[in-house]
Design a protein around this motif. Structure first.
Motif, PDB file in Angstrom:
ATOM      1  N   GLY A  45      -0.280   0.064   9.561  1.00 19.87           N
ATOM      2  CA  GLY A  45      -1.439   0.763   9.032  1.00 19.87           C
ATOM      3  C   GLY A  45      -1.566   2.165   9.594  1.00 19.87           C
ATOM      4  N   LEU A  46      -1.371   2.313  10.903  1.00 15.59           N
ATOM      5  CA  LEU A  46      -1.469   3.630  11.518  1.00 15.59           C
ATOM      6  C   LEU A  46      -0.393   4.569  10.993  1.00 15.59           C
ATOM      7  CD1 LEU A  46      -2.138   2.584  15.240  1.00 15.59           C
ATOM      8  CD2 LEU A  46      -3.815   3.248  13.507  1.00 15.59           C
ATOM      9  N   ALA A  47       0.769   4.025  10.700  1.00 16.63           N
ATOM     10  CA  ALA A  47       1.895   4.857  10.269  1.00 16.63           C
ATOM     11  C   ALA A  47       1.801   5.286   8.815  1.00 16.63           C
ATOM     12  CB  ALA A  47       3.205   4.101  10.490  1.00 16.63           C
ATOM     13  N   HIS A  48       1.090   4.517   7.967  1.00 15.29           N
ATOM     14  CA  HIS A  48       1.196   4.770   6.532  1.00 15.29           C
ATOM     15  C   HIS A  48      -0.136   4.947   5.799  1.00 15.29           C
ATOM     16  CE1 HIS A  48       5.530   4.172   6.372  1.00 15.29           C
ATOM     17  NE2 HIS A  48       5.379   3.126   7.159  1.00 15.29           N
ATOM     18  N   GLU A  49      -1.250   4.643   6.418  1.00 16.62           N
ATOM     19  CA  GLU A  49      -2.504   4.722   5.689  1.00 16.62           C
ATOM     20  C   GLU A  49      -3.200   6.070   5.900  1.00 16.62           C
ATOM     21  OE1 GLU A  49      -4.985   1.315   6.448  1.00 16.62           O
ATOM     22  OE2 GLU A  49      -3.333  -0.087   6.134  1.00 16.62           O
ATOM     23  N   PRO A  50      -4.027   6.506   4.944  1.00 10.88           N
ATOM     24  CA  PRO A  50      -4.680   7.829   5.037  1.00 10.88           C
ATOM     25  C   PRO A  50      -5.887   7.803   5.972  1.00 10.88           C
ATOM     26  CG  PRO A  50      -5.345   6.726   3.012  1.00 10.88           C
ATOM     27  CD  PRO A  50      -4.313   5.829   3.654  1.00 10.88           C
ATOM     28  N   LEU A  51      -5.628   7.650   7.257  1.00 10.07           N
ATOM     29  CA  LEU A  51      -6.686   7.602   8.254  1.00 10.07           C
ATOM     30  C   LEU A  51      -7.118   9.025   8.598  1.00 10.07           C
ATOM     31  CD1 LEU A  51      -4.913   4.863  10.345  1.00 10.07           C
ATOM     32  CD2 LEU A  51      -7.075   4.564   9.124  1.00 10.07           C
ATOM     33  N   PRO A  52      -8.393   9.347   8.529  1.00  8.27           N
ATOM     34  CA  PRO A  52      -8.835  10.746   8.639  1.00  8.27           C
ATOM     35  C   PRO A  52      -8.625  11.359  10.015  1.00  8.27           C
ATOM     36  CG  PRO A  52     -10.723   9.254   8.572  1.00  8.27           C
ATOM     37  CD  PRO A  52      -9.511   8.420   8.261  1.00  8.27           C
ATOM     38  N   TRP A  53      -8.468  10.547  11.037  1.00  6.24           N
ATOM     39  CA  TRP A  53      -8.314  11.086  12.395  1.00  6.24           C
ATOM     40  C   TRP A  53      -6.846  11.233  12.806  1.00  6.24           C
ATOM     41  CZ3 TRP A  53      -6.090   6.834  14.600  1.00  6.24           C
ATOM     42  CH2 TRP A  53      -6.467   5.584  14.061  1.00  6.24           C
ATOM     43  N   ILE A  54      -5.929  11.035  11.864  1.00  7.66           N
ATOM     44  CA  ILE A  54      -4.515  11.337  12.106  1.00  7.66           C
ATOM     45  C   ILE A  54      -4.180  12.630  11.372  1.00  7.66           C
ATOM     46  CG2 ILE A  54      -2.134  10.592  11.739  1.00  7.66           C
ATOM     47  CD1 ILE A  54      -3.034   7.734  12.105  1.00  7.66           C
ATOM     48  N   ALA A  55      -3.868  13.676  12.144  1.00 12.16           N
ATOM     49  CA  ALA A  55      -3.636  14.997  11.557  1.00 12.16           C
ATOM     50  C   ALA A  55      -2.281  15.078  10.863  1.00 12.16           C
ATOM     51  CB  ALA A  55      -3.737  16.073  12.642  1.00 12.16           C
ATOM     52  N   ARG A  56      -1.251  14.536  11.484  1.00 11.07           N
ATOM     53  CA  ARG A  56       0.074  14.554  10.850  1.00 11.07           C
ATOM     54  C   ARG A  56       0.971  13.527  11.529  1.00 11.07           C
ATOM     55  NH1 ARG A  56       4.019  17.819  13.563  1.00 11.07           N
ATOM     56  NH2 ARG A  56       3.147  18.878  15.395  1.00 11.07           N
TER      57      ARG A  56
END
Length: 509
Positions: free
Chosen positions: A44-55
């Motif tokens: 989930g962390l690697a592929h989902e559009p989580l707003p707190w992951i910049a890139r």
């Protein structure tokens, strides 16, 4: 310093009281259970559009997530279609985390506290499930519910694969299908005049002026406040049943399955039986049979025999056929989620044949205007005596999406009395429903990895009719439910979606 109790220690303490002999096995299963949940979380962390992951940055040694606050989270390359437990640890600014609950707590993003608790419960319950499983006999099961109880790890991609908040250890052991229990359903009589009824409610669940509703004992004790689960049938004979993967659905001794109301959160959401779904169940059942008849015998749909709701989703039940009725002598009906226990998917040729069958059926119905929620729990495959897939069985029609315009093009009338959420002509919604569940769920979970899924699809695609839906499957990213994002977005209603790399181009750079 005294540490506060965790889900793992709480389960251990309860287990020491109710089943002390399982404590050593439970402790031994914890590391693997943490890795299994961490692997799902990392996906989930690697592929989902989580707003707190910049890139996200991919390198030779793995994947780095650059967080919006400047921190860096590093882990292995993330195969979005892999099952199992290949992630044992990740590093957040150099600190190693192997416990998914501790990692989520340290990330400290919005709503992470509740999600961290769920992850801890998921790992602890998964360890309990693995500790309590029996050694499987070499021969395949003879009954449908025995196949269901082979699925120990739950959802192959959801971080909350075994989260059962509100269930004590004793209740998990008593009601969890992987533990192989027999559950005695309570029977609650209610005035017929106040009920929503669909189909034909059977005589053995009727009394003069009243209908008798099967009730799950957990629901009776925690929701209906009827400790003991209501009353037993006339003569005091218990109603034993075998729990299936869905937990709230159980197989009765004479074959039919009963879906009970169970107002508990399992994986993502509380799954009740809405009044609308009860009212529409007979219409949907007839419709499902009609469209399945257009697949040249490749698909059968389990019929709803009857449904009742006593004025509330908390007291409702649905009776439907067992999938076993669609097996000829020598054939077996296996839930797709249980296929991994057979060893069959280890054969690329077998996996290709299964993918061809599943996609042929799914795309044919989608062209008609019916998008199946064809994940590994709803979709079953009929295996011939040689183990080859010969047809599919689909159950639980409540989550279909139906396109009126497509139906009209093929001369299929739109059923009346359908819940509004089921009806849409939005092609993206229809494709998401099928592709996310069938390809991103059933086929990916069966294949077990991106390369295996790619090979199966490459084998199947040349045999499929060239339709706009197939073109979208071949050319576009694969939509799947953003399971981690959804748990971190409690204020957002409905499904949220992620786009995974197209499995037909997996590993091609």
């Amino acid at each position: 310093m005294h540490r506060p109790p965790t889900a793992e220690t709480e389960v251990a303490d309860e287990l020491a009281v109710v089943r002390p002999g399982l404590v050593p096995r439970y402790a031994g299963e914890l590391p693997g259970a943490r890795a299994a949940v961490l692997t799902r979380l990392w996906r989930g962390l690697a592929h989902e559009p989580l707003p707190w992951i910049a890139r996200r940055e991919t390198g030779r040694e793995g994947l780095t997530l650059h967080l919006a606050d400047g921190r860096r989270l590093r882990g292995p390359h993330a195969d979005p279609y892999a099952t199992g437990a290949y992630v044992t640890a990740v590093r957040l600014d150099g600190v190693v985390y192997g416990d998914p609950a501790r990692l989520m707590t340290e990330l400290a993003v919005p709503h992470s506290v509740v999600f961290a608790a769920e992850l801890g419960q998921s790992a602890a319950s998964l360890a309990l499930s693995r500790a309590g499983r029996e050694d499987r006999p070499e021969e395949w099961p003879a009954r449908d519910w025995e196949w269901e109880q082979r699925v120990v790890d739950g959802h192959p991609f959801h971080p909350n694969c075994r989260s059962r908040p509100g269930f004590s250890v004793a209740e998990q052991l008593a009601y969890g299908p992987e533990h192989g229990p027999v559950v005695e359903l309570g029977l609650v009589p209610v005035p017929e005049a106040g009920c929503v009824v669909s189909g034909s409610w059977p005589r053995w669940l009727r009394e003069p002026g009243r209908l008798v509703v099967p009730v799950h004992p957990w629901q009776a004790a925690h929701v209906l406040k009827r400790t003991g689960g209501g009353r037993l049938p006339a003569g005091g004979v218990p109603l034993p049943a075998h729990p299936l993967m869905a937990l709230r659905t159980l197989a009765l001794p004479d074959g039919p399955h009963v879906k009970t109301a169970l107002s508990a959160r399992l994986t993502s959401s509380v799954r009740d039986i809405s009044l609308g779904s009860v009212a529409a169940s007979a219409v949907l059942s007839d419709f499902g049979e009609a469209v399945a008849a257009r697949t040249d015998g490749l698909l059968r749909v389990t019929r709803t025999l009857g449904a009742v709701a006593a004025g509330s989703p908390d007291l409702a039940a649905v009776l439907r056929e067992s999938p076993e009725v669609y097996a000829a002598p020598g054939e077996r009906v296996v839930p797709v989620a249980a296929l991994a226990t057979t060893g069959l998917p280890g054969s690329p040729a077998w996996l290709g044949r299964f993918a061809r069958l599943a996609l042929t059926v799914g795309l044919r119905l989608l062209e008609l205007g019916v998008a199946l929620e064809a994940h590994g729990q709803n979709l079953l495959v009929v295996l011939g005596p040689d183990g080859n897939p010969v047809r599919l069985v689909y159950r639980d029609l409540a989550d279909l999406r139906i396109g009126p315009a497509r139906l009209a093009r093929h001369g299929v009338p739109l059923p009346g009395r359908l819940p509004a959420r089921m009806v849409t002509d939005d092609e993206r919604v229809l494709r998401r429903k099928l592709f996310g569940s069938l390809v991103g769920g059933a086929l990916a979970g069966t294949a077990g990895s991106g390369p295996a899924l790619r090979a199966a699809l490459e084998s199947a695609v040349p045999h499929l009719p060239r339709t706009p839906d197939l073109a979208a499957l071949l050319d576009e990213p694969l939509p799947v439910k953003a399971l981690t994002l959804m748990r971190l977005s409690p204020g957002t209603a409905g499904d949220q979606w992620a786009e995974l790399p197209n499995p037909l181009r997996f590993g091609s750079g």
